[in-house]
Design a protein around this motif. Sequence first.
Motif, mmCIF file in Angstrom:
data_model
loop_
_atom_site.group_PDB
_atom_site.id
_atom_site.type_symbol
_atom_site.label_atom_id
_atom_site.label_comp_id
_atom_site.label_asym_id
_atom_site.label_seq_id
_atom_site.Cartn_x
_atom_site.Cartn_y
_atom_site.Cartn_z
ATOM 1 N N VAL A 107 -41.956 28.222 -12.323
ATOM 2 C CA VAL A 107 -42.349 27.147 -11.298
ATOM 3 C C VAL A 107 -43.722 27.898 -10.574
ATOM 4 O O VAL A 107 -44.900 27.190 -10.376
ATOM 5 C CB VAL A 107 -41.533 27.066 -10.305
ATOM 6 N N ALA A 108 -43.880 29.220 -10.258
ATOM 7 C CA ALA A 108 -45.028 29.852 -9.659
ATOM 8 C C ALA A 108 -46.260 29.647 -10.548
ATOM 9 O O ALA A 108 -47.207 29.401 -10.077
ATOM 10 C CB ALA A 108 -44.528 31.335 -9.262
ATOM 11 N N PHE A 109 -46.017 30.099 -11.729
ATOM 12 C CA PHE A 109 -47.028 29.672 -12.908
ATOM 13 C C PHE A 109 -47.812 28.586 -13.002
ATOM 14 O O PHE A 109 -48.777 28.197 -13.054
ATOM 15 C CB PHE A 109 -46.865 30.299 -14.137
ATOM 16 N N MET A 135 -53.363 32.826 -4.860
ATOM 17 C CA MET A 135 -52.825 32.850 -6.293
ATOM 18 C C MET A 135 -52.907 34.295 -6.665
ATOM 19 O O MET A 135 -52.068 34.748 -7.685
ATOM 20 C CB MET A 135 -53.964 32.058 -7.101
ATOM 21 N N ALA A 136 -53.856 35.406 -6.089
ATOM 22 C CA ALA A 136 -53.964 36.625 -6.478
ATOM 23 C C ALA A 136 -52.516 37.354 -6.076
ATOM 24 O O ALA A 136 -52.096 38.022 -6.921
ATOM 25 C CB ALA A 136 -55.032 37.407 -5.989
ATOM 26 N N HIS A 137 -52.192 37.004 -5.024
ATOM 27 C CA HIS A 137 -50.872 37.718 -4.431
ATOM 28 C C HIS A 137 -49.665 37.135 -5.366
ATOM 29 O O HIS A 137 -48.854 38.148 -5.761
ATOM 30 C CB HIS A 137 -50.530 37.107 -3.185
ATOM 31 N N SER A 138 -49.626 35.779 -5.634
ATOM 32 C CA SER A 138 -48.682 35.465 -6.550
ATOM 33 C C SER A 138 -48.844 36.078 -8.072
ATOM 34 O O SER A 138 -47.775 36.445 -8.687
ATOM 35 C CB SER A 138 -48.652 33.827 -6.634
ATOM 36 N N LEU A 139 -50.011 36.449 -8.540
ATOM 37 C CA LEU A 139 -50.110 36.830 -9.761
ATOM 38 C C LEU A 139 -49.609 38.267 -9.737
ATOM 39 O O LEU A 139 -49.222 38.528 -10.945
ATOM 40 C CB LEU A 139 -51.363 36.545 -10.258
ATOM 41 N N GLN A 140 -49.932 38.972 -8.806
ATOM 42 C CA GLN A 140 -49.437 40.419 -8.427
ATOM 43 C C GLN A 140 -48.149 40.402 -8.530
ATOM 44 O O GLN A 140 -47.465 41.269 -9.205
ATOM 45 C CB GLN A 140 -50.152 41.065 -7.475
ATOM 46 N N SER A 141 -47.556 39.734 -7.716
ATOM 47 C CA SER A 141 -45.869 39.510 -7.936
ATOM 48 C C SER A 141 -45.477 39.287 -9.448
ATOM 49 O O SER A 141 -44.524 40.175 -9.722
ATOM 50 C CB SER A 141 -45.363 38.417 -6.844
ATOM 51 N N LEU A 142 -45.951 38.197 -9.943
ATOM 52 C CA LEU A 142 -45.653 37.931 -11.276
ATOM 53 C C LEU A 142 -45.751 38.892 -12.388
ATOM 54 O O LEU A 142 -45.079 39.105 -13.194
ATOM 55 C CB LEU A 142 -46.206 36.532 -11.735
ATOM 56 N N SER A 143 -46.802 39.731 -12.163
ATOM 57 C CA SER A 143 -47.205 40.691 -12.981
ATOM 58 C C SER A 143 -46.344 41.978 -12.893
ATOM 59 O O SER A 143 -46.188 42.967 -13.905
ATOM 60 C CB SER A 143 -48.438 41.252 -13.091
ATOM 61 N N ILE A 145 -42.889 41.799 -12.658
ATOM 62 C CA ILE A 145 -41.754 41.122 -13.170
ATOM 63 C C ILE A 145 -40.946 42.342 -14.205
ATOM 64 O O ILE A 145 -41.748 42.844 -15.017
ATOM 65 C CB ILE A 145 -41.613 39.917 -14.043
ATOM 66 N N ARG A 146 -39.694 42.619 -13.881
ATOM 67 C CA ARG A 146 -39.218 43.645 -14.969
ATOM 68 C C ARG A 146 -38.879 43.307 -16.440
ATOM 69 O O ARG A 146 -38.849 43.998 -17.436
ATOM 70 C CB ARG A 146 -38.071 44.179 -14.350
ATOM 71 N N GLN A 147 -38.697 41.980 -16.601
ATOM 72 C CA GLN A 147 -38.510 41.416 -17.722
ATOM 73 C C GLN A 147 -39.557 41.564 -18.588
ATOM 74 O O GLN A 147 -40.842 40.723 -18.522
ATOM 75 C CB GLN A 147 -38.013 39.900 -17.679
ATOM 76 N N PRO A 148 -39.386 42.064 -19.763
ATOM 77 C CA PRO A 148 -40.875 42.335 -20.704
ATOM 78 C C PRO A 148 -41.318 40.982 -21.174
ATOM 79 O O PRO A 148 -42.635 40.974 -21.276
ATOM 80 C CB PRO A 148 -40.083 43.271 -22.007
ATOM 81 N N GLU A 149 -40.519 40.323 -21.615
ATOM 82 C CA GLU A 149 -41.086 39.046 -22.130
ATOM 83 C C GLU A 149 -41.655 38.184 -21.192
ATOM 84 O O GLU A 149 -42.828 37.510 -21.595
ATOM 85 C CB GLU A 149 -39.928 38.197 -22.791
ATOM 86 N N ALA A 150 -41.219 38.184 -20.061
ATOM 87 C CA ALA A 150 -42.069 37.204 -19.040
ATOM 88 C C ALA A 150 -43.185 38.050 -18.559
ATOM 89 O O ALA A 150 -44.233 37.399 -18.191
ATOM 90 C CB ALA A 150 -40.921 37.104 -17.623
ATOM 91 N N ARG A 151 -43.146 39.528 -18.352
ATOM 92 C CA ARG A 151 -44.281 40.037 -18.190
ATOM 93 C C ARG A 151 -45.356 39.946 -18.991
ATOM 94 O O ARG A 151 -46.558 39.953 -18.733
ATOM 95 C CB ARG A 151 -43.850 41.630 -17.944
ATOM 96 N N PHE A 152 -45.060 40.071 -20.349
ATOM 97 C CA PHE A 152 -46.180 39.753 -21.298
ATOM 98 C C PHE A 152 -46.732 38.402 -21.275
ATOM 99 O O PHE A 152 -48.025 38.374 -21.182
ATOM 100 C CB PHE A 152 -45.391 39.546 -22.906
ATOM 101 N N VAL A 153 -46.053 37.156 -20.935
ATOM 102 C CA VAL A 153 -46.476 36.067 -20.699
ATOM 103 C C VAL A 153 -47.419 36.042 -19.510
ATOM 104 O O VAL A 153 -48.482 35.396 -19.529
ATOM 105 C CB VAL A 153 -45.397 34.821 -20.526
ATOM 106 N N VAL A 154 -47.134 36.587 -18.404
ATOM 107 C CA VAL A 154 -47.882 36.555 -17.370
ATOM 108 C C VAL A 154 -49.289 37.436 -17.353
ATOM 109 O O VAL A 154 -50.272 36.969 -17.234
ATOM 110 C CB VAL A 154 -47.041 37.130 -16.167
ATOM 111 N N LEU A 155 -49.181 38.646 -18.151
ATOM 112 C CA LEU A 155 -50.367 39.284 -18.274
ATOM 113 C C LEU A 155 -51.430 38.749 -19.494
ATOM 114 O O LEU A 155 -52.524 38.981 -19.287
ATOM 115 C CB LEU A 155 -49.902 40.612 -18.866
ATOM 116 N N SER A 156 -50.867 38.330 -20.426
ATOM 117 C CA SER A 156 -51.490 37.483 -21.775
ATOM 118 C C SER A 156 -52.226 36.168 -20.956
ATOM 119 O O SER A 156 -53.224 36.025 -21.293
ATOM 120 C CB SER A 156 -50.697 36.871 -22.587
ATOM 121 N N ASN A 157 -51.525 35.454 -20.048
ATOM 122 C CA ASN A 157 -52.253 34.346 -19.264
ATOM 123 C C ASN A 157 -52.994 34.862 -18.532
ATOM 124 O O ASN A 157 -54.070 34.063 -18.117
ATOM 125 C CB ASN A 157 -51.167 33.358 -18.749
#
Length: 172
Positions: A107-109, A135-143, A145-157
Motif C-alpha cells: 500500500v505504501a509503495f 516519500m523519502a521518509h516512507s522509502l527509508q522505512s520500507l528499505s 523491512i526485515r523480510q528479504p523478499e520485500a526488502r529486495f523489491v523495495v531496493l530494486s524499485n
Amino acid sequence: LIEVSKAGEYQNLIDHLVSMFQRESNSLVLANLIQALDEVEKMRGCSFFKLNSEGLQKLLLVLKEAMEWSQVFILDTLARYEPDSQKEAESIIEQVLPRINHINPAVAFSTIKVILCCLKFLNSEDLTKGLCKKMAHSLQSLSSIRQPEARFVVLSNLHYIIEWQPRILESD
C-alpha cells in the motif's frame, strides 16, 4: 476462458466488466473489476480501459473504505491516470497521501507510485520538495523491512525511483 474465447465473445466480456465498473460502488468489487481488467489488458497486450474523471472520483471515494489489497489495486489504477490539471493532481495526492506510511508495504509503495506520477503535473517547487521529503521518509522505512523478499523489491524499485526523481533522497 479468455484465451479460448472468440474475438466477439472477448469484447463482450470487456464491455461487461467496464459496464459493471460504471455501476458498482462496493470497494471490494471495484478492486476486483479493475484487477480483472488489468489482467485482460496484460494478456491481450493492449489497453482498452482508460479511467476518466468520473471513475477517478469513484475510486478515490471507495479507497477510504477499501481493504489493504483492494487499496493496492485501486492505487495502481490511479497511478495510470493522467490528471487534467495541477489542481486535480494536488487533489489526488491529498487523498492518497495518508497511506504513504501504511503498515502494508504494498500500500505504501503504491501510494508513492501515485504521488510520483502526479509530480510531473505540479508547478510548485515547495510542494514537490515537501512531497519528496515525505516519500523519502516512507522509502527509508520500507528499505528497513526485515523480510528479504520485500526488502529486495523495495531496493530494486528504489533504483528506478531515483532515476525518475533524482532529488527524492536529497536532504535540506
